[in-house]
Write a protein that holds these residues in place. Structure first.
Motif, mmCIF file in Angstrom:
data_model
loop_
_atom_site.group_PDB
_atom_site.id
_atom_site.type_symbol
_atom_site.label_atom_id
_atom_site.label_comp_id
_atom_site.label_asym_id
_atom_site.label_seq_id
_atom_site.Cartn_x
_atom_site.Cartn_y
_atom_site.Cartn_z
ATOM 1 N N GLN A 143 0.825 -1.213 0.000
ATOM 2 C CA GLN A 143 0.000 0.000 0.000
ATOM 3 C C GLN A 143 0.858 1.261 0.000
ATOM 4 O OE1 GLN A 143 -2.525 -1.710 3.376
ATOM 5 N NE2 GLN A 143 -4.021 -0.388 2.374
ATOM 6 N N LEU A 144 1.911 1.264 0.795
ATOM 7 C CA LEU A 144 2.800 2.421 0.835
ATOM 8 C C LEU A 144 3.548 2.591 -0.486
ATOM 9 C CD1 LEU A 144 4.243 2.003 4.448
ATOM 10 C CD2 LEU A 144 2.594 3.733 3.678
ATOM 11 N N GLU A 145 3.957 1.477 -1.083
ATOM 12 C CA GLU A 145 4.639 1.542 -2.382
ATOM 13 C C GLU A 145 3.716 2.120 -3.448
ATOM 14 O OE1 GLU A 145 5.778 -2.439 -3.132
ATOM 15 O OE2 GLU A 145 7.353 -2.465 -1.607
ATOM 16 N N ALA A 146 2.447 1.728 -3.426
ATOM 17 C CA ALA A 146 1.496 2.231 -4.423
ATOM 18 C C ALA A 146 1.345 3.740 -4.324
ATOM 19 C CB ALA A 146 0.139 1.548 -4.243
ATOM 20 N N GLU A 147 1.561 4.274 -3.127
ATOM 21 C CA GLU A 147 1.473 5.723 -2.916
ATOM 22 C C GLU A 147 2.837 6.403 -3.001
ATOM 23 O OE1 GLU A 147 -0.488 6.228 0.821
ATOM 24 O OE2 GLU A 147 -2.257 5.072 0.218
ATOM 25 N N LYS A 148 3.868 5.612 -3.377
ATOM 26 C CA LYS A 148 5.241 6.126 -3.511
ATOM 27 C C LYS A 148 5.716 6.779 -2.212
ATOM 28 C CE LYS A 148 4.801 6.935 -8.512
ATOM 29 N NZ LYS A 148 4.727 5.509 -8.695
ATOM 30 N N ARG A 149 5.512 6.049 -1.110
ATOM 31 C CA ARG A 149 5.865 6.584 0.207
ATOM 32 C C ARG A 149 6.965 5.780 0.893
ATOM 33 N NH1 ARG A 149 0.344 6.841 3.398
ATOM 34 N NH2 ARG A 149 1.800 7.380 5.076
ATOM 35 N N VAL A 150 7.691 4.956 0.145
ATOM 36 C CA VAL A 150 8.735 4.120 0.741
ATOM 37 C C VAL A 150 10.050 4.329 0.013
ATOM 38 C CG1 VAL A 150 9.442 1.792 1.385
ATOM 39 C CG2 VAL A 150 7.019 2.362 1.314
ATOM 40 N N ASP A 151 11.113 4.538 0.784
ATOM 41 C CA ASP A 151 12.474 4.527 0.256
ATOM 42 C C ASP A 151 13.159 3.275 0.799
ATOM 43 O OD1 ASP A 151 12.218 6.980 -1.050
ATOM 44 O OD2 ASP A 151 12.837 8.101 0.733
ATOM 45 N N TYR A 152 13.611 2.387 -0.089
ATOM 46 C CA TYR A 152 14.311 1.181 0.347
ATOM 47 C C TYR A 152 15.812 1.442 0.357
ATOM 48 C CZ TYR A 152 10.020 -1.505 0.024
ATOM 49 O OH TYR A 152 8.750 -1.992 0.228
ATOM 50 N N VAL A 153 16.460 0.973 1.425
ATOM 51 C CA VAL A 153 17.896 1.176 1.593
ATOM 52 C C VAL A 153 18.544 -0.170 1.889
ATOM 53 C CG1 VAL A 153 17.559 3.537 2.397
ATOM 54 C CG2 VAL A 153 17.681 1.677 4.069
ATOM 55 N N SER A 154 19.867 -0.191 1.916
ATOM 56 C CA SER A 154 20.576 -1.463 2.025
ATOM 57 C C SER A 154 20.957 -1.838 3.446
ATOM 58 C CB SER A 154 21.843 -1.434 1.159
ATOM 59 O OG SER A 154 22.701 -0.383 1.585
ATOM 60 N N ASP A 155 20.879 -0.897 4.400
ATOM 61 C CA ASP A 155 21.333 -1.233 5.747
ATOM 62 C C ASP A 155 20.605 -0.395 6.792
ATOM 63 O OD1 ASP A 155 23.102 1.239 6.466
ATOM 64 O OD2 ASP A 155 23.753 0.638 4.463
ATOM 65 N N LEU A 156 20.714 -0.843 8.034
ATOM 66 C CA LEU A 156 19.997 -0.218 9.147
ATOM 67 C C LEU A 156 20.540 1.165 9.495
ATOM 68 C CD1 LEU A 156 19.823 -3.439 11.319
ATOM 69 C CD2 LEU A 156 17.824 -2.208 10.459
#
Length: 258
Positions: A143-156
């Motif tokens: 749902q968040l992806e569909a609204e373009k509200r997520v940034d994915y990163v490689s580490d904590l």
């Protein structure tokens, strides 16, 4: 019951491959050394069973690919359970974690349930690529992806930096993971006290444990590992290992399975 009582069990027929990537105190990679909660636990099991575990160090996304796709791995842990993964490998539950909404402590009016979070259209998230905390979490991410509200990163650590820098408003993680990432190279006064941890209603606890390959391991090795990992959760071995790395207040929301 303790791990030493596993000595009667048949040893593994060969070295067990467990690819790893840095994951806070759960898995630490320092130069050529691999330690942390789960490598330490596996080495305890290895001594009890006369089994050897090898830990190739790879990027986080490759850990998942090596286990579920290319059959280059025998064990995948720590791993959260979801229905898609269950179709491909055998899951051994070991503990339950509470995925928590994490935001800056000075942020007012923090959502306390999934519906409220979805209604905050200006709130963006930073999430670690390939992390999963169960089916409900996956639905929320879609749902968040569909609204373009997520940034994915490689580490904590990047998640923590993005929160502190105001580039995103929240992440969703078990507190243990963000705590351990923020401890590295930081002072006690700047190691997570500026974050708020909020239970998010509608997001249940996530089962965490190990996936055992049905394809790369023979049936006897699968059974030996399944029984050893289950015992490690039940007899206190996992709990004691967690306590070596995390303070009690951080483990408050984690429940090792009885």
């Amino acid at each position: 019951m303790c791990l030493s009582q596993l000595a009667w069990a048949q040893p593994c027929s060969r070295a067990v491959r467990v690819p790893v990537a840095s994951a806070g105190f759960n898995v630490r990679v320092i130069g050529d050394r691999v330690d942390g909660v789960y490598p330490d636990l596996l080495r305890q099991i290895g001594r009890a069973l006369d089994c050897q575990f090898v830990f190739p160090v790879v990027p986080r996304a490759r850990v998942t690919m090596m286990f579920f796709e290319s059959q280059e791995a025998d064990l995948f842990l720590p791993a959260s359970r979801n229905s898609e993964r269950d179709q491909k490998a055998q899951f051994v539950p070991m503990l339950k974690l509470s995925p928590t909404l994490i935001s800056l402590a000075n942020r007012a009016d923090v959502p306390t349930d999934v519906r409220s979070l979805l209604s905050r259209s200006t709130w963006r998230a930073a999430m670690v690529r390939s992390y999963s905390w169960g089916d409900e979490y996956e639905r929320l991410m879609r749902q968040l992806e569909a609204e373009k509200r997520v940034d994915y990163v490689s580490d904590l650590r990047t998640v923590g930096a993005m929160l502190r820098g105001g580039r995103v408003e929240f992440t969703i993680l078990p507190p243990t993971l963000l705590y351990s990432a923020l401890q590295e190279g930081r002072s006690d006064t700047d190691a997570g006290g500026d974050f708020r941890f909020t239970e998010l209603q509608g997001l249940p606890r996530s089962e965490v444990g190990a996936y055992i390959s049905r394809r790369s391991l023979n049936e006897v090795d699968q059974q030996v590992l399944r029984e050893a990992l289950s015992k490690a959760a039940r007899d206190g071995s996992l709990q004691r290992t967690l306590q070596l790395y995390y303070p009690p207040e951080v483990l408050l929301h984690d429940a090792v399975l009885p």
